[in-house]
Enzyme design. Sequence first.
Site, PDB file in Angstrom:
ATOM      1  N   GLY A 180       0.836  -1.196   0.000  1.00 18.79           N
ATOM      2  CA  GLY A 180       0.000   0.000   0.000  1.00 18.79           C
ATOM      3  C   GLY A 180       0.870   1.246   0.000  1.00 18.79           C
ATOM      4  N   GLY A 182      -0.175   4.370   0.103  1.00 18.87           N
ATOM      5  CA  GLY A 182      -0.982   5.531   0.509  1.00 18.87           C
ATOM      6  C   GLY A 182      -0.204   6.373   1.507  1.00 18.87           C
ATOM      7  N   GLU A 203       2.207  -1.026  -4.656  1.00 21.41           N
ATOM      8  CA  GLU A 203       0.945  -0.267  -4.721  1.00 21.41           C
ATOM      9  C   GLU A 203       0.125  -0.792  -5.897  1.00 21.41           C
ATOM     10  OE1 GLU A 203      -0.961   2.227  -3.163  1.00 21.41           O
ATOM     11  OE2 GLU A 203      -2.239   1.848  -4.890  1.00 21.41           O
ATOM     12  N   ALA A 265      -0.476  -1.627   4.732  1.00 20.61           N
ATOM     13  CA  ALA A 265      -1.016  -0.261   4.876  1.00 20.61           C
ATOM     14  C   ALA A 265      -2.002  -0.020   3.740  1.00 20.61           C
ATOM     15  CB  ALA A 265       0.112   0.755   4.845  1.00 20.61           C
ATOM     16  N   VAL A 266      -3.102  -0.780   3.783  1.00 26.92           N
ATOM     17  CA  VAL A 266      -4.071  -0.735   2.682  1.00 26.92           C
ATOM     18  C   VAL A 266      -5.393  -0.093   3.114  1.00 26.92           C
ATOM     19  CG1 VAL A 266      -3.066  -2.702   1.452  1.00 26.92           C
ATOM     20  CG2 VAL A 266      -4.839  -3.117   3.165  1.00 26.92           C
ATOM     21  N   ARG A 268      -8.085   1.643   6.294  1.00 26.74           N
ATOM     22  CA  ARG A 268      -8.636   1.309   7.607  1.00 26.74           C
ATOM     23  C   ARG A 268     -10.111   0.956   7.474  1.00 26.74           C
ATOM     24  NH1 ARG A 268      -5.269   2.886  11.855  1.00 26.74           N
ATOM     25  NH2 ARG A 268      -7.050   2.795  13.272  1.00 26.74           N
ATOM     26  N   ASP A 307     -13.889   8.340  12.154  1.00 32.55           N
ATOM     27  CA  ASP A 307     -13.681   7.285  11.154  1.00 32.55           C
ATOM     28  C   ASP A 307     -14.906   6.379  11.007  1.00 32.55           C
ATOM     29  OD1 ASP A 307     -11.168   8.350  11.111  1.00 32.55           O
ATOM     30  OD2 ASP A 307     -10.095   6.485  11.530  1.00 32.55           O
ATOM     31  N   ALA A 315      -7.950  12.755  11.688  1.00 33.85           N
ATOM     32  CA  ALA A 315      -8.164  13.146  13.080  1.00 33.85           C
ATOM     33  C   ALA A 315      -8.870  14.498  13.196  1.00 33.85           C
ATOM     34  CB  ALA A 315      -6.816  13.202  13.800  1.00 33.85           C
ATOM     35  N   HIS A 438       8.276  38.341   2.863  1.00 32.86           N
ATOM     36  CA  HIS A 438       9.469  37.908   2.151  1.00 32.86           C
ATOM     37  C   HIS A 438      10.644  37.915   3.114  1.00 32.86           C
ATOM     38  CE1 HIS A 438      12.384  37.388  -1.051  1.00 32.86           C
ATOM     39  NE2 HIS A 438      13.109  38.323  -0.464  1.00 32.86           N
TER      40      HIS A 438
HETATM   41  P1  NAD Z   1      -4.734   4.902   2.247  1.00 36.46           P
HETATM   42  O1  NAD Z   1      -6.138   4.705   1.850  1.00 36.46           O
HETATM   43  O2  NAD Z   1      -4.152   6.265   2.332  1.00 36.46           O
HETATM   44  O3  NAD Z   1      -3.767   4.068   1.270  1.00 36.46           O
HETATM   45  C1  NAD Z   1      -3.921   2.718   1.043  1.00 36.46           C
HETATM   46  C2  NAD Z   1      -3.208   2.395  -0.254  1.00 36.46           C
HETATM   47  O4  NAD Z   1      -3.143   0.992  -0.402  1.00 36.46           O
HETATM   48  C3  NAD Z   1      -3.910   2.951  -1.467  1.00 36.46           C
HETATM   49  O5  NAD Z   1      -2.963   3.631  -2.249  1.00 36.46           O
HETATM   50  C4  NAD Z   1      -4.440   1.692  -2.176  1.00 36.46           C
HETATM   51  O6  NAD Z   1      -4.484   1.826  -3.576  1.00 36.46           O
HETATM   52  C5  NAD Z   1      -3.425   0.666  -1.745  1.00 36.46           C
HETATM   53  N1  NAD Z   1      -3.893  -0.714  -1.720  1.00 36.46           N
HETATM   54  C6  NAD Z   1      -5.091  -1.179  -1.304  1.00 36.46           C
HETATM   55  N2  NAD Z   1      -5.130  -2.524  -1.367  1.00 36.46           N
HETATM   56  C7  NAD Z   1      -3.910  -2.917  -1.832  1.00 36.46           C
HETATM   57  C8  NAD Z   1      -3.322  -4.174  -2.098  1.00 36.46           C
HETATM   58  N3  NAD Z   1      -3.980  -5.325  -1.886  1.00 36.46           N
HETATM   59  N4  NAD Z   1      -2.050  -4.198  -2.575  1.00 36.46           N
HETATM   60  C9  NAD Z   1      -1.362  -3.029  -2.780  1.00 36.46           C
HETATM   61  N5  NAD Z   1      -1.880  -1.831  -2.543  1.00 36.46           N
HETATM   62  C10 NAD Z   1      -3.129  -1.775  -2.061  1.00 36.46           C
HETATM   63  O7  NAD Z   1      -4.590   4.113   3.635  1.00 36.46           O
HETATM   64  P2  NAD Z   1      -3.403   4.075   4.685  1.00 36.46           P
HETATM   65  O8  NAD Z   1      -2.160   4.618   4.128  1.00 36.46           O
HETATM   66  O9  NAD Z   1      -3.416   2.674   5.210  1.00 36.46           O
HETATM   67  O10 NAD Z   1      -3.928   5.058   5.787  1.00 36.46           O
HETATM   68  C11 NAD Z   1      -5.120   4.721   6.508  1.00 36.46           C
HETATM   69  C12 NAD Z   1      -5.909   5.950   6.885  1.00 36.46           C
HETATM   70  O11 NAD Z   1      -5.221   6.696   7.851  1.00 36.46           O
HETATM   71  C13 NAD Z   1      -6.187   6.844   5.695  1.00 36.46           C
HETATM   72  O12 NAD Z   1      -7.529   7.246   5.753  1.00 36.46           O
HETATM   73  C14 NAD Z   1      -5.294   8.011   5.909  1.00 36.46           C
HETATM   74  O13 NAD Z   1      -5.852   9.213   5.446  1.00 36.46           O
HETATM   75  C15 NAD Z   1      -5.130   8.033   7.433  1.00 36.46           C
HETATM   76  N6  NAD Z   1      -3.785   8.554   7.745  1.00 36.46           N
HETATM   77  C16 NAD Z   1      -3.581   9.874   7.723  1.00 36.46           C
HETATM   78  C17 NAD Z   1      -2.312  10.355   7.955  1.00 36.46           C
HETATM   79  C18 NAD Z   1      -2.069  11.822   7.917  1.00 36.46           C
HETATM   80  O14 NAD Z   1      -3.013  12.585   7.904  1.00 36.46           O
HETATM   81  N7  NAD Z   1      -0.814  12.243   7.849  1.00 36.46           N
HETATM   82  C19 NAD Z   1      -1.257   9.511   8.190  1.00 36.46           C
HETATM   83  C20 NAD Z   1      -1.505   8.169   8.176  1.00 36.46           C
HETATM   84  C21 NAD Z   1      -2.782   7.690   7.946  1.00 36.46           C
END
Ligand code: NAD
Length: 470
Positions: A180, A182, A203, A265-266, A268, A307, A315, A438
Site C-alpha cells: 500500500g 498511501g 501499490e 497499509a491498505v 482502515r 472514522d 483526526a 518575504h
Molecule cells: P490509504 O487509503 O491512504 O492508502 C492505502 C493504499 O493501499 C492505497 O494507495 C491503495 O491503492 C493501496 N492498496 C489497497 N489494497 C492494496 C493491495 N492489496 N495491494 C497493494 N496496494 C493496495 O490508507 P493508509 O495509508 O493505510 O492510511 C489509513 C488511513 O489513515 C487513511 O484514511 C489516511 O488518510 C489516514 N492517515 C492519515 C495520515 C495523515 O493525515 N498524515 C497519516 C496516516 C494515515
Amino acid sequence: MSRHFDIVVIGSGPGGYVGALKAAQLGASVAVIERGCLGGTCLNVGCIPSKALLASAHLLHQIRHASELGVTVGGDVSFDWAKIQSRKDRVIRMLQNGVKSLFAGRKIELIAGDAKLAGVGRVVVEGKAGAEEITCNNVILAVGSRPARIPGWPEDSSIVCTSDEALHWKTLPGKLLIVGGGIIGCEFACMMQTLGVEVTVVELMPRILPELDCHLAEAMQKILAKRGVKLLTGVKVQEMKLADAGAQAVLSDGQGVSVDRVLVAVGRRPATEGIGLESVGLTVDRGFIRVDDHMQTPVKGVSCIGDANGRCLLAHAASEQGVVAAMNITGKPTVYHAAIPSCVYTFPEISSVGMTQEQAQAKKIPVSIGSFPIGYLGKAMAVGETEGFVKVIRHRESGELLGIHMLGHNVTELIAAAGAMLHHKLSVREVADVVYAHPTISESLKEAAEDSLGEALHLPPRKVIRIGAQ
Ligand code: NAD
C-alpha cells in the site's frame, strides 16, 4: 440506581474527546467510555507516534546533509532506535495526561471499559469491576477504525504487521515490504529508508498516493525512488507466506520479494461491530454508520463522528465532527462543512485542501491551473530546501479558488492559510492580492495563484494551463 449523563461518548480519540470537551463547555454532563488507551488511534497508534518517529528520522536526514550548508558533523552519525521509541512513548504519555487534565477541568467522567448500546439511552460498560449500565439522553459513537488486514495472509503480527504494531517495533527490520503506497505507506517508506532499512513498496494503483493530486504523487514518487525506495506500482501481492524468519511475497507480475517484515497499509476499516447497534435499530453501510451533516444517525439520540461514519478518515475531521455533534445535541444547530486539509509528513511534506485536478476533470469543471516551483524562492534557496511546488486550482469562469496542493518544506503548516482561504470562499484573485512576507515559502502561494491568472511575476511569460470545457 444507574448513573445518568446528558451525553455519553463512546471512544476517546480526537473525535470523542474533543466532542466531550465541547459538550461539557456547553453545559452538558458528559461521560467518555474508553476500552483501550486514552486518545484513541491518533494519540496511541496514529498521528502522534508516527510524527514523533518521523521527527527523529528527519533530523538524521538533515544531519546527513549538513555539509551542504557548510556544517561539519564529526564522527559517526548514528541513532538509537530504543531511545527514539522511548521519546515517542513519552510524547504519548504527556498528551494523554493533557487530555486527562482537560477532562478533570470540565468534570468529564472518564470510564474505562468496553461499551455496548443496550437500547436508546442505555449503555452497558464492561469494566474491570464488572458490568455497569449507564443511562443518557444522547450517545455519541466515536468508535474509530482499525487497520485493514488482508484475508488469508499469515496472522503472525510480529512479521506481517499493520501500523498498530509497526509504530512500536522494538527493533528495525533489515528489509521491509510495505503493501500500500498511501499515506501510511509513504510516511513509513520515508522514515524507514532514512533509518537504513531496505524498503520495497507495492501499490495496486498506477501511482502512489492515488487519492492526492497527480503532480504531488508523481513528485513524491521521484523523491522516494531517488533515495533508494523500491516502488512497484500497478502490481498486487498474489501470495504472502512466512519463510526464513521473515516473509516471502509473490507479486502479480511474477516477481518474488523476500523480507524480514511486512507492513500492510491498505487503508482502515470502521470498528463498528460488537457495539450493540442492533439494540437501537441502527444498520451499517460497508461497516460505516451513516450520518447527516449534523452527525445525526437515523436514530434519534444517537450521533456518530470520526472514522466510524466514513465521511473523512482524518483526526482533525473527527474533532470538527465532535464539535458539530456536541453543538447540535445541546441545541445549537450547526452543519459540518469545513474544508478539510490533508497532510503527509514525509520529508519534504505534502499538504492539500479542496478539489484536485482529477476531481475537477471528472466533474467537467473548467479550471485553470497555476503552479510555482518552491525552489525558485529566495527563502527555499537560503535554507537549502528547494524541492517541491504549490499548485492552485481555479474555476475558470467564476474565478473561485477550488483547491491548493503543495509539496515542500513545512507545507503542512502553510496549508492552514490555504484552508482558511477555501473556508472563507476567497477567489483566486483575492488569494493573489494578499501580501506575503518575504522571504517565506508562502510566497509560492501568491505566485501559483497569479500563475493561474497568467500573471506570475517570477515565472517567464507562459500560457495559462486550462483543463475542462472551453
Ligand atoms: P490509504 O487509503 O491512504 O492508502 C492505502 C493504499 O493501499 C492505497 O494507495 C491503495 O491503492 C493501496 N492498496 C489497497 N489494497 C492494496 C493491495 N492489496 N495491494 C497493494 N496496494 C493496495 O490508507 P493508509 O495509508 O493505510 O492510511 C489509513 C488511513 O489513515 C487513511 O484514511 C489516511 O488518510 C489516514 N492517515 C492519515 C495520515 C495523515 O493525515 N498524515 C497519516 C496516516 C494515515
